[in-house]
Design an enzyme around this catalytic site. Structure first.
Site, PDB file in Angstrom:
ATOM      1  CG  HIS A   1      42.162  45.499  29.781  1.00 19.58           C
ATOM      2  ND1 HIS A   1      42.378  45.134  28.483  1.00 19.58           N
ATOM      3  CD2 HIS A   1      43.276  45.139  30.459  1.00 19.58           C
ATOM      4  CE1 HIS A   1      43.581  44.571  28.377  1.00 19.58           C
ATOM      5  NE2 HIS A   1      44.151  44.570  29.569  1.00 19.58           N
TER       6      HIS A   1
ATOM      7  CG  ASP B   1      36.641  42.478  31.273  1.00 22.75           C
ATOM      8  OD1 ASP B   1      37.019  41.437  31.848  1.00 22.75           O
ATOM      9  OD2 ASP B   1      37.431  43.300  30.770  1.00 22.75           O
TER      10      ASP B   1
ATOM     11  CD  GLN C   1      42.612  41.716  36.623  1.00 24.05           C
ATOM     12  OE1 GLN C   1      42.915  41.112  37.665  1.00 24.05           O
ATOM     13  NE2 GLN C   1      43.428  41.765  35.584  1.00 24.05           N
TER      14      GLN C   1
ATOM     15  CE  LYS D   1      43.936  39.114  32.694  1.00 26.28           C
ATOM     16  NZ  LYS D   1      45.233  39.783  32.798  1.00 26.28           N
TER      17      LYS D   1
ATOM     18  CB  CYS E   1      45.653  47.380  28.603  1.00 25.67           C
ATOM     19  SG  CYS E   1      47.049  46.391  28.110  1.00 25.67           S
TER      20      CYS E   1
HETATM   21  N1  PLP Z   1      39.887  42.816  30.956  1.00 24.79           N
HETATM   22  C1  PLP Z   1      40.556  43.080  32.074  1.00 24.79           C
HETATM   23  C2  PLP Z   1      39.875  43.802  33.202  1.00 24.79           C
HETATM   24  C3  PLP Z   1      41.888  42.676  32.197  1.00 24.79           C
HETATM   25  O1  PLP Z   1      42.565  42.937  33.308  1.00 24.79           O
HETATM   26  C4  PLP Z   1      42.496  41.994  31.110  1.00 24.79           C
HETATM   27  C5  PLP Z   1      43.909  41.609  31.178  1.00 24.79           C
HETATM   28  O2  PLP Z   1      44.678  42.137  31.928  1.00 24.79           O
HETATM   29  C6  PLP Z   1      41.725  41.725  29.980  1.00 24.79           C
HETATM   30  C7  PLP Z   1      40.429  42.150  29.929  1.00 24.79           C
HETATM   31  C8  PLP Z   1      42.295  40.969  28.824  1.00 24.79           C
HETATM   32  O3  PLP Z   1      42.545  39.655  29.188  1.00 24.79           O
HETATM   33  P1  PLP Z   1      43.307  38.663  28.195  1.00 24.79           P
HETATM   34  O4  PLP Z   1      44.548  39.368  27.778  1.00 24.79           O
HETATM   35  O5  PLP Z   1      43.559  37.458  29.036  1.00 24.79           O
HETATM   36  O6  PLP Z   1      42.383  38.404  27.053  1.00 24.79           O
END
Ligand code: PLP
Length: 409
Positions: A123, A200, A203, A226, A364
């Site tokens: 992402h 990260d 998900q 999430k 993203c």
């Molecule tokens: N990393 C992953 C894999 C994501 O799916 C997302 C959000 O969709 C993020 C990071 C960013 O999360 P946040 O917008 O809650 O900071």
């Protein structure tokens, strides 16, 4: 006995709504999950009975609020099996957790000519902070590619790692393709080269069982929203030896030990990284979400969601002209697809008219779109309250929309 997964829909008041006159079929859970009534009540209870700034006051409300906030830190530590709650830093979400590490780690450990490895499945939140940090520090940004099955190439990782590598950043589960990355193996390979790994978990936290110690992750980041908790709260877990060495990310109240006109020393972990008034209400909401999830057996939950995913993939693959992207050995909760001759955006908009919420676009993850040579996908994504009925509605909705579009063109 664990709670029955099939009974969960009733716990989420938003799902009782109709959209465009039809029952809501919510399949955009990778973007955000809905909140059970218990989480909504916990936030409301905090504001109606406790609201106070924490760590500062000694009146009853301040003491209660501080206690409630710190209890959630312990709850998070147990949930992810962190060795100590002092290694749980509250942030605004995954994005802020990763920015914290990219900024502080970069400042302390990355010199011109050093290298950072980031996977192509990331992402933008786990891509851009490292890219910018490399630009600031004069370091080299290296990308670990994924293959035709949407899996990371671990042989390429071994080749990319060298004496100049300072960190590897990778997601646990891809938000766009659903690939469950072999993070244990990635960490083992990186550690053999004495390189730390940031995972990260945005998900993964809501779908997979977690043990940051078994994983041996140096850093693990995730967002509350999430995992059925409120927006605006997240977590950075870090190994003590790293968190102790990193300089603060933000400065201000609560993160200091002593301040004079000539010098400043910093508070102990985790407060060094929590400058200013934190998001107390939503941290308490996060605690309620963990209580909610703890009612289930995590293995049962995962197998329920995996069966649902397989069912959905089967339905989608049977639709003529539909391509499901990626074919990883392990996939979690994400159904990414396109239909020949139909714009992903149009498909999403028309599904919405049938009460079906999916996400469309790049998610993203422009590097993934570029690698697949596509402009975007439709993405259906699952949560605890979804059922086969939702996926049947999706398949039926797609069929109707496709017929409509084909009639008009
Ligand atoms: N990393 C992953 C894999 C994501 O799916 C997302 C959000 O969709 C993020 C990071 C960013 O999360 P946040 O917008 O809650 O900071």
């Amino acid at each position: 006995m664990s709670k029955d997964i099939l009974s969960t829909r009733a716990d989420f008041p938003i799902l009782k709504q109709t959209i465009n006159g039809l029952p809501l079929v919510y399949l955009d859970n990778a973007a955000t999950t809905h909140k059970p009534q218990s989480v909504i009540d916990a936030i409301s209870r905090y504001y109606s009975t406790m609201n106070a700034n924490i760590h500062r006051g000694n009146h009853t409300l301040a003491v209660q609020a501080t206690q409630a906030y710190e209890d959630v830190r312990k709850k998070v530590a147990t949930f992810i099996n962190a060795p100590s709650s002092s290694q749980v830093v509250f942030t605004r979400g995954t994005t802020e957790s990763i920015n914290l590490v990219a900024y502080s780690f970069g400042q302390a450990f990355v010199k011109p000519g050093d290298e950072i490895i980031v996977s192509q499945l990331e992402h933008h939140s786990n891509y851009v902070p490292w890219l910018l940090m490399c630009q600031r520090q004069g370091a080299v940004f290296r990308v670990l590619p994924f293959d035709e099955n949407s899996e990371l190439d671990l042989q390429a990782l071994e080749k990319l790692l060298n004496k100049k590598t300072r960190l590897v950043a990778v997601n646990h589960v891809s938000n766009t393709l659903g690939t469950v990355n072999p993070v244990e193996e990635i960490i083992r390979i990186a550690h053999a080269a004495k390189v730390p790994v940031l995972v990260d978990g945005a998900q993964a936290i809501q779908h997979l069982a977690h043990d940051v110690q078994a994983l041996d992750a140096d850093f693990y980041a995730f967002s509350g929203h999430k995992m059925y908790a409120p927006m605006g709260v997240g977590v950075l877990y870090g190994k003590k030896e790293w968190l102790e060495q990193l300089p603060p990310f933000q400065s201000g109240g609560e993160m200091i030990d002593e301040v004079t006109p000539d010098s400043v020393t910093f508070n102990v972990l985790p407060y060094k990284f929590e400058a200013g008034t934190p998001n107390v209400a939503d941290v308490i909401g996060l605690g309620a979400a963990i209580d909610y999830l703890n009612q289930f057996n995590s293995a049962e939950l995962q197998s329920y969601e995996d069966e649902l995913l397989e069912y959905g993939l089967g339905l989608l693959r049977a639709i003529p002209g539909l391509t499901v992207y990626g074919n990883p050995r392990q996939r979690s909760a994400i159904l990414p697809f396109n239909i020949e001759g139909i714009q992903h955006y149009d498909l999403g908009t028309l599904l919405d008219t049938k009460g079906i919420a999916v996400r469309t676009g790049q998610h993203c993850t422009q590097p993934i779109m570029d690698a697949l040579h596509i402009a975007g996908t439709v993405r259906a994504s699952l949560a605890i309250y979804n059922s086969r009925d939702d996926l049947d509605a999706l398949a039926k909705g797609i069929d109707r929309v496709v017929r409509l579009i084909r009639r008009q063109t």
